[in-house]
Design a protein around this motif. Sequence first.
Motif, PDB file in Angstrom:
ATOM      1  N   TYR A 152       1.013  -0.752  -0.074  1.00  9.12           N
ATOM      2  CA  TYR A 152       0.190   0.283   0.024  1.00  9.12           C
ATOM      3  C   TYR A 152       0.669   1.295  -0.173  1.00  9.12           C
ATOM      4  CZ  TYR A 152      -3.562   3.164   1.015  1.00  9.12           C
ATOM      5  OH  TYR A 152      -4.745   4.911   1.723  1.00  9.12           O
ATOM      6  N   GLY A 153       0.548   2.527  -0.899  1.00  8.52           N
ATOM      7  CA  GLY A 153       1.254   3.460  -0.941  1.00  8.52           C
ATOM      8  C   GLY A 153       2.071   2.891  -1.975  1.00  8.52           C
ATOM      9  N   SER A 154       2.701   2.080  -2.208  1.00  6.30           N
ATOM     10  CA  SER A 154       3.844   2.104  -3.323  1.00  6.30           C
ATOM     11  C   SER A 154       3.575   3.170  -4.709  1.00  6.30           C
ATOM     12  CB  SER A 154       3.540   0.279  -4.144  1.00  6.30           C
ATOM     13  OG  SER A 154       4.325  -0.386  -2.934  1.00  6.30           O
ATOM     14  N   ASN A 155       4.451   3.898  -4.725  1.00  8.09           N
ATOM     15  CA  ASN A 155       4.733   4.752  -5.851  1.00  8.09           C
ATOM     16  C   ASN A 155       5.377   3.924  -7.455  1.00  8.09           C
ATOM     17  OD1 ASN A 155       4.674   7.259  -7.706  1.00  8.09           O
ATOM     18  ND2 ASN A 155       6.313   8.002  -6.826  1.00  8.09           N
ATOM     19  N   LEU A 156       3.892   4.388  -8.333  1.00  5.49           N
ATOM     20  CA  LEU A 156       4.133   3.277  -8.989  1.00  5.49           C
ATOM     21  C   LEU A 156       4.278   3.903 -10.468  1.00  5.49           C
ATOM     22  CD1 LEU A 156       1.614  -0.116  -8.514  1.00  5.49           C
ATOM     23  CD2 LEU A 156       4.173   0.661  -8.160  1.00  5.49           C
ATOM     24  N   ASP A 157       5.004   3.603 -11.275  1.00  6.33           N
ATOM     25  CA  ASP A 157       5.332   4.308 -12.886  1.00  6.33           C
ATOM     26  C   ASP A 157       4.701   3.233 -13.945  1.00  6.33           C
ATOM     27  OD1 ASP A 157       6.402   6.142 -14.651  1.00  6.33           O
ATOM     28  OD2 ASP A 157       8.467   5.840 -14.569  1.00  6.33           O
ATOM     29  N   ILE A 158       3.799   3.251 -14.089  1.00  2.00           N
ATOM     30  CA  ILE A 158       3.550   2.247 -15.205  1.00  2.00           C
ATOM     31  C   ILE A 158       3.097   2.924 -16.698  1.00  2.00           C
ATOM     32  CG2 ILE A 158       1.267   0.628 -16.077  1.00  2.00           C
ATOM     33  CD1 ILE A 158       1.160  -0.231 -12.971  1.00  2.00           C
ATOM     34  N   LYS A 159       3.400   2.853 -17.586  1.00  2.00           N
ATOM     35  CA  LYS A 159       3.162   3.405 -18.938  1.00  2.00           C
ATOM     36  C   LYS A 159       2.180   2.403 -19.971  1.00  2.00           C
ATOM     37  CE  LYS A 159       5.353   5.653 -23.175  1.00  2.00           C
ATOM     38  NZ  LYS A 159       6.470   6.489 -23.626  1.00  2.00           N
ATOM     39  N   LYS A 160       2.933   1.170 -19.404  1.00  2.00           N
ATOM     40  CA  LYS A 160       1.700   0.044 -20.748  1.00  2.00           C
ATOM     41  C   LYS A 160       2.080  -0.927 -19.745  1.00  2.00           C
ATOM     42  CE  LYS A 160       3.084  -2.007 -24.671  1.00  2.00           C
ATOM     43  NZ  LYS A 160       4.011  -2.696 -26.597  1.00  2.00           N
ATOM     44  N   VAL A 161       1.340  -2.109 -19.768  1.00  2.00           N
ATOM     45  CA  VAL A 161       0.778  -3.036 -19.436  1.00  2.00           C
ATOM     46  C   VAL A 161       0.906  -3.817 -20.033  1.00  2.00           C
ATOM     47  CG1 VAL A 161      -0.597  -5.233 -18.125  1.00  2.00           C
ATOM     48  CG2 VAL A 161      -0.206  -2.131 -17.495  1.00  2.00           C
ATOM     49  N   ILE A 162       2.114  -5.106 -19.915  1.00  2.00           N
ATOM     50  CA  ILE A 162       2.285  -6.024 -21.426  1.00  2.00           C
ATOM     51  C   ILE A 162       1.722  -7.470 -20.995  1.00  2.00           C
ATOM     52  CG2 ILE A 162       4.069  -7.402 -21.621  1.00  2.00           C
ATOM     53  CD1 ILE A 162       5.043  -4.125 -21.770  1.00  2.00           C
ATOM     54  N   SER A 163       1.525  -8.167 -19.622  1.00  2.00           N
ATOM     55  CA  SER A 163       0.482  -9.017 -19.237  1.00  2.00           C
ATOM     56  C   SER A 163       0.314  -9.019 -17.544  1.00  2.00           C
ATOM     57  CB  SER A 163       1.313 -10.346 -19.878  1.00  2.00           C
ATOM     58  OG  SER A 163       2.089 -10.676 -18.506  1.00  2.00           O
ATOM     59  N   VAL A 164      -0.884  -9.200 -17.536  1.00  2.00           N
ATOM     60  CA  VAL A 164      -1.736  -9.791 -16.082  1.00  2.00           C
ATOM     61  C   VAL A 164      -1.922 -11.514 -15.965  1.00  2.00           C
ATOM     62  CG1 VAL A 164      -3.088  -9.020 -14.539  1.00  2.00           C
ATOM     63  CG2 VAL A 164      -2.521  -7.744 -15.506  1.00  2.00           C
ATOM     64  N   SER A 165      -1.028 -11.878 -15.104  1.00  2.00           N
ATOM     65  CA  SER A 165      -1.665 -13.123 -14.916  1.00  2.00           C
ATOM     66  C   SER A 165      -3.214 -13.678 -14.780  1.00  2.00           C
ATOM     67  CB  SER A 165      -0.690 -14.161 -13.579  1.00  2.00           C
ATOM     68  OG  SER A 165      -1.550 -13.722 -12.462  1.00  2.00           O
ATOM     69  N   ASP A 166      -3.695 -14.490 -14.812  1.00  2.00           N
ATOM     70  CA  ASP A 166      -5.356 -15.389 -14.321  1.00  2.00           C
ATOM     71  C   ASP A 166      -5.275 -15.282 -12.926  1.00  2.00           C
ATOM     72  OD1 ASP A 166      -6.169 -15.454 -17.173  1.00  2.00           O
ATOM     73  OD2 ASP A 166      -5.030 -17.494 -17.503  1.00  2.00           O
ATOM     74  N   VAL A 167      -6.740 -15.150 -13.037  1.00  2.00           N
ATOM     75  CA  VAL A 167      -6.463 -14.564 -11.236  1.00  2.00           C
ATOM     76  C   VAL A 167      -7.381 -16.350 -11.028  1.00  2.00           C
ATOM     77  CG1 VAL A 167      -8.500 -14.483  -9.302  1.00  2.00           C
ATOM     78  CG2 VAL A 167      -7.556 -13.161 -10.975  1.00  2.00           C
TER      79      VAL A 167
END
Length: 88
Positions: free
Chosen positions: A38-53
Amino acid sequence: MKKIAIVLALSCIAAQAFAEESQAKTAASKPPIETYTYGSNLDIKKVISVSDVGPECGPVSAQMTYEDSQGQRHVMQYQVLGSGCSNG
C-alpha cells in the motif's frame, strides 16, 4: 581419425558452453518480481500482461508485467480476490 574425434569433442563442448551462456543471459534479462505494498509509487506506462486469477475463494497472488516511462520492464506481484467466491 583422431582429428575427427577431437573436432567432435570440441564441438560438443562449445555447444554446451553456448547453451549455458544463453540460459544465463535469459535469467539475467528477466526483471525481479517486486511485491506491491500500500502506497507504492508506481510508474506504469504500458501493461504487458496480467496473470489469470485462480478459482479459489479468498486472496490469491497475481502478477502484472509492465513497462515504466523509461522503457524498463517490471513484474509486480499483488493480492486479489479469487474468482471462486459465489455471490449467494
